[in-house]
Design a protein around this motif. Structure first.
Motif, PDB file in Angstrom:
ATOM      1  N   THR A 110       0.803  -1.223   0.000  1.00 21.81           N
ATOM      2  CA  THR A 110       0.000   0.000   0.000  1.00 21.81           C
ATOM      3  C   THR A 110       0.837   1.275   0.000  1.00 21.81           C
ATOM      4  O   THR A 110       0.310   2.347  -0.263  1.00 21.81           O
ATOM      5  CB  THR A 110      -0.934   0.016   1.217  1.00 21.81           C
ATOM      6  OG1 THR A 110      -0.146  -0.087   2.413  1.00 21.81           O
ATOM      7  CG2 THR A 110      -1.921  -1.145   1.164  1.00 21.81           C
ATOM      8  N   GLU A 111       2.119   1.150   0.298  1.00 29.73           N
ATOM      9  CA  GLU A 111       2.988   2.327   0.244  1.00 29.73           C
ATOM     10  C   GLU A 111       4.416   1.883  -0.045  1.00 29.73           C
ATOM     11  O   GLU A 111       4.780   0.724   0.130  1.00 29.73           O
ATOM     12  CB  GLU A 111       2.904   3.136   1.537  1.00 29.73           C
ATOM     13  CG  GLU A 111       3.194   2.354   2.798  1.00 29.73           C
ATOM     14  CD  GLU A 111       2.996   3.188   4.046  1.00 29.73           C
ATOM     15  OE1 GLU A 111       3.634   4.257   4.144  1.00 29.73           O
ATOM     16  OE2 GLU A 111       2.201   2.787   4.919  1.00 29.73           O
ATOM     17  N   LEU A 112       5.216   2.840  -0.496  1.00 33.97           N
ATOM     18  CA  LEU A 112       6.556   2.516  -0.973  1.00 33.97           C
ATOM     19  C   LEU A 112       7.588   2.345   0.143  1.00 33.97           C
ATOM     20  O   LEU A 112       8.631   1.752  -0.072  1.00 33.97           O
ATOM     21  CB  LEU A 112       7.035   3.603  -1.935  1.00 33.97           C
ATOM     22  CG  LEU A 112       6.287   3.692  -3.269  1.00 33.97           C
ATOM     23  CD1 LEU A 112       6.672   4.957  -4.013  1.00 33.97           C
ATOM     24  CD2 LEU A 112       6.559   2.468  -4.114  1.00 33.97           C
ATOM     25  N   THR A 113       7.288   2.873   1.323  1.00 35.48           N
ATOM     26  CA  THR A 113       8.281   2.855   2.394  1.00 35.48           C
ATOM     27  C   THR A 113       8.005   1.802   3.460  1.00 35.48           C
ATOM     28  O   THR A 113       8.789   1.663   4.397  1.00 35.48           O
ATOM     29  CB  THR A 113       8.349   4.231   3.087  1.00 35.48           C
ATOM     30  OG1 THR A 113       7.045   4.561   3.596  1.00 35.48           O
ATOM     31  CG2 THR A 113       8.812   5.297   2.104  1.00 35.48           C
ATOM     32  N   LEU A 153      18.698  -0.522  -4.178  1.00 35.50           N
ATOM     33  CA  LEU A 153      17.816  -1.483  -3.532  1.00 35.50           C
ATOM     34  C   LEU A 153      17.295  -0.915  -2.208  1.00 35.50           C
ATOM     35  O   LEU A 153      18.025  -0.212  -1.497  1.00 35.50           O
ATOM     36  CB  LEU A 153      18.563  -2.781  -3.247  1.00 35.50           C
ATOM     37  CG  LEU A 153      18.694  -3.772  -4.398  1.00 35.50           C
ATOM     38  CD1 LEU A 153      19.707  -4.843  -4.030  1.00 35.50           C
ATOM     39  CD2 LEU A 153      17.358  -4.393  -4.744  1.00 35.50           C
ATOM     40  N   PRO A 154      16.042  -1.208  -1.865  1.00 37.51           N
ATOM     41  CA  PRO A 154      15.533  -0.785  -0.554  1.00 37.51           C
ATOM     42  C   PRO A 154      16.340  -1.425   0.578  1.00 37.51           C
ATOM     43  O   PRO A 154      16.790  -2.565   0.465  1.00 37.51           O
ATOM     44  CB  PRO A 154      14.088  -1.290  -0.551  1.00 37.51           C
ATOM     45  CG  PRO A 154      13.738  -1.493  -1.988  1.00 37.51           C
ATOM     46  CD  PRO A 154      15.016  -1.893  -2.665  1.00 37.51           C
ATOM     47  N   SER A 175      13.266   3.791  -0.453  1.00 35.70           N
ATOM     48  CA  SER A 175      11.993   3.110  -0.620  1.00 35.70           C
ATOM     49  C   SER A 175      11.992   2.270  -1.890  1.00 35.70           C
ATOM     50  O   SER A 175      12.918   2.323  -2.702  1.00 35.70           O
ATOM     51  CB  SER A 175      10.869   4.146  -0.701  1.00 35.70           C
ATOM     52  OG  SER A 175      10.987   4.911  -1.892  1.00 35.70           O
ATOM     53  N   MET A 176      10.936   1.486  -2.056  1.00 41.71           N
ATOM     54  CA  MET A 176      10.716   0.793  -3.317  1.00 41.71           C
ATOM     55  C   MET A 176      10.407   1.820  -4.407  1.00 41.71           C
ATOM     56  O   MET A 176       9.955   2.930  -4.122  1.00 41.71           O
ATOM     57  CB  MET A 176       9.551  -0.192  -3.181  1.00 41.71           C
ATOM     58  CG  MET A 176       9.825  -1.341  -2.229  1.00 41.71           C
ATOM     59  SD  MET A 176       8.434  -2.506  -2.098  1.00 41.71           S
ATOM     60  CE  MET A 176       7.293  -1.525  -1.110  1.00 41.71           C
ATOM     61  N   ASP A 203       9.168 -13.382  -3.861  1.00 37.23           N
ATOM     62  CA  ASP A 203       9.640 -12.755  -5.086  1.00 37.23           C
ATOM     63  C   ASP A 203       8.461 -12.108  -5.814  1.00 37.23           C
ATOM     64  O   ASP A 203       7.298 -12.257  -5.429  1.00 37.23           O
ATOM     65  CB  ASP A 203      10.357 -13.755  -6.001  1.00 37.23           C
ATOM     66  CG  ASP A 203       9.472 -14.949  -6.355  1.00 37.23           C
ATOM     67  OD1 ASP A 203       8.303 -14.959  -5.981  1.00 37.23           O
ATOM     68  OD2 ASP A 203       9.982 -15.855  -7.015  1.00 37.23           O
ATOM     69  N   GLY A 204       8.784 -11.361  -6.838  1.00 39.33           N
ATOM     70  CA  GLY A 204       7.748 -10.686  -7.595  1.00 39.33           C
ATOM     71  C   GLY A 204       7.097  -9.542  -6.862  1.00 39.33           C
ATOM     72  O   GLY A 204       5.946  -9.196  -7.122  1.00 39.33           O
ATOM     73  N   ILE A 205       7.818  -8.936  -5.893  1.00 42.61           N
ATOM     74  CA  ILE A 205       7.257  -7.777  -5.178  1.00 42.61           C
ATOM     75  C   ILE A 205       7.303  -6.574  -6.115  1.00 42.61           C
ATOM     76  O   ILE A 205       8.378  -6.160  -6.554  1.00 42.61           O
ATOM     77  CB  ILE A 205       8.045  -7.492  -3.901  1.00 42.61           C
ATOM     78  CG1 ILE A 205       7.968  -8.686  -2.936  1.00 42.61           C
ATOM     79  CG2 ILE A 205       7.526  -6.236  -3.214  1.00 42.61           C
ATOM     80  CD1 ILE A 205       8.820  -8.524  -1.701  1.00 42.61           C
ATOM     81  N   VAL A 206       6.168  -6.021  -6.434  1.00 41.58           N
ATOM     82  CA  VAL A 206       6.112  -4.863  -7.322  1.00 41.58           C
ATOM     83  C   VAL A 206       5.008  -3.926  -6.848  1.00 41.58           C
ATOM     84  O   VAL A 206       3.936  -4.378  -6.440  1.00 41.58           O
ATOM     85  CB  VAL A 206       5.889  -5.303  -8.794  1.00 41.58           C
ATOM     86  CG1 VAL A 206       4.577  -6.057  -8.936  1.00 41.58           C
ATOM     87  CG2 VAL A 206       5.934  -4.111  -9.735  1.00 41.58           C
ATOM     88  N   TYR A 207       5.290  -2.620  -6.874  1.00 48.22           N
ATOM     89  CA  TYR A 207       4.298  -1.628  -6.441  1.00 48.22           C
ATOM     90  C   TYR A 207       3.608  -1.087  -7.684  1.00 48.22           C
ATOM     91  O   TYR A 207       4.259  -0.530  -8.560  1.00 48.22           O
ATOM     92  CB  TYR A 207       4.991  -0.495  -5.688  1.00 48.22           C
ATOM     93  CG  TYR A 207       4.054   0.540  -5.115  1.00 48.22           C
ATOM     94  CD1 TYR A 207       3.462   0.327  -3.880  1.00 48.22           C
ATOM     95  CD2 TYR A 207       3.746   1.694  -5.824  1.00 48.22           C
ATOM     96  CE1 TYR A 207       2.612   1.273  -3.338  1.00 48.22           C
ATOM     97  CE2 TYR A 207       2.887   2.635  -5.285  1.00 48.22           C
ATOM     98  CZ  TYR A 207       2.326   2.429  -4.054  1.00 48.22           C
ATOM     99  OH  TYR A 207       1.472   3.370  -3.538  1.00 48.22           O
TER     100      TYR A 207
END
Length: 207
Positions: A110-113, A153-154, A175-176, A203-207
């Motif tokens: 839900t958020e990048l951080t 990278l985060p 952040s991402m 894996d496959g974490i994408v915002y």
């Protein structure tokens, strides 16, 4: 489980299988875990394989546990594979001898951080609260080689456990990045009975 070819040769949709566990007779399913290949079962004729699903310790002693098997595939016009379920055997372990594992087959971002990871049972705080227990990497299949991607990278700078110990929320800096794909690895996650997992990964974490 096994898969069977469905449709024409161009129908190549894979099917993911999830097992949900309800502790209230099927009203809610708070524990969900992917079963089988991470990318899903292929739309092909495959041999039967045995997969082991470890019940969450919260199900121990409950009289109204219900299992729910769900499948899902990607969108589009092509047909997904047909899955065949042969036997379901339930065996009681003598005690809690299994380490914690990540619930679900994907994380909701839900958020990048910040990122919240749900686990099958409460975590030992001394490990789970250590930022060094978490590492972001570039997934090999998404990039030419590991260690290469867009931007830095985060890094995990802080960790917070939920009051019941089931969820770890990590704070990221940097952040991402929007549209980037990441691999998150977690090391030494331990439950309250001292069972320690090997490397856990999402894996496959994408915002």
């Amino acid at each position: 489980m096994a898969s069977r070819k469905n449709g024409l040769p161009e129908d190549q949709k894979r099917v993911k299988l999830n097992v949900g566990v309800s502790l209230d007779g099927g009203k809610t399913f708070p524990f969900v875990k992917g079963i089988g290949p991470h990318e899903g079962f292929p739309n092909a004729n495959t041999a039967f394989e045995k997969f082991i699903f470890v019940f969450p310790p919260a199900a121990n002693g409950k009289a109204n546990v219900v299992l729910r098997f769900q499948t899902k595939s990607s969108g589009g016009p092509h047909r997904p594979a047909t899955l065949l379920l042969d036997d379901v055997n339930i065996i009681q372990a003598p005690a809690d001898i299994f380490p914690p594992y990540i619930m679900g087959d994907e994380l909701s971002i839900t958020e990048l951080t910040k990122l919240t990871i749900p686990f099958s049972e409460p975590l030992l705080p001394s490990v789970a609260l250590n930022p060094a227990s978490y590492q972001f990497l570039w997934p090999v299949e998404e990039h030419d080689s590991p260690g290469i991607g867009e931007g830095p990278l985060p890094q995990v700078t802080a960790v917070q456990l939920s009051a019941d110990g089931y969820k770890a929320t990590i704070t990221l800096n940097p952040s991402m990045q929007v549209g980037e794909t990441y691999l998150l690895e977690m090391y030494g996650m331990t439950d309250l009975n001292g069972n320690t997992a090997g490397t856990l990964s999402v894996d496959g974490i994408v915002y």
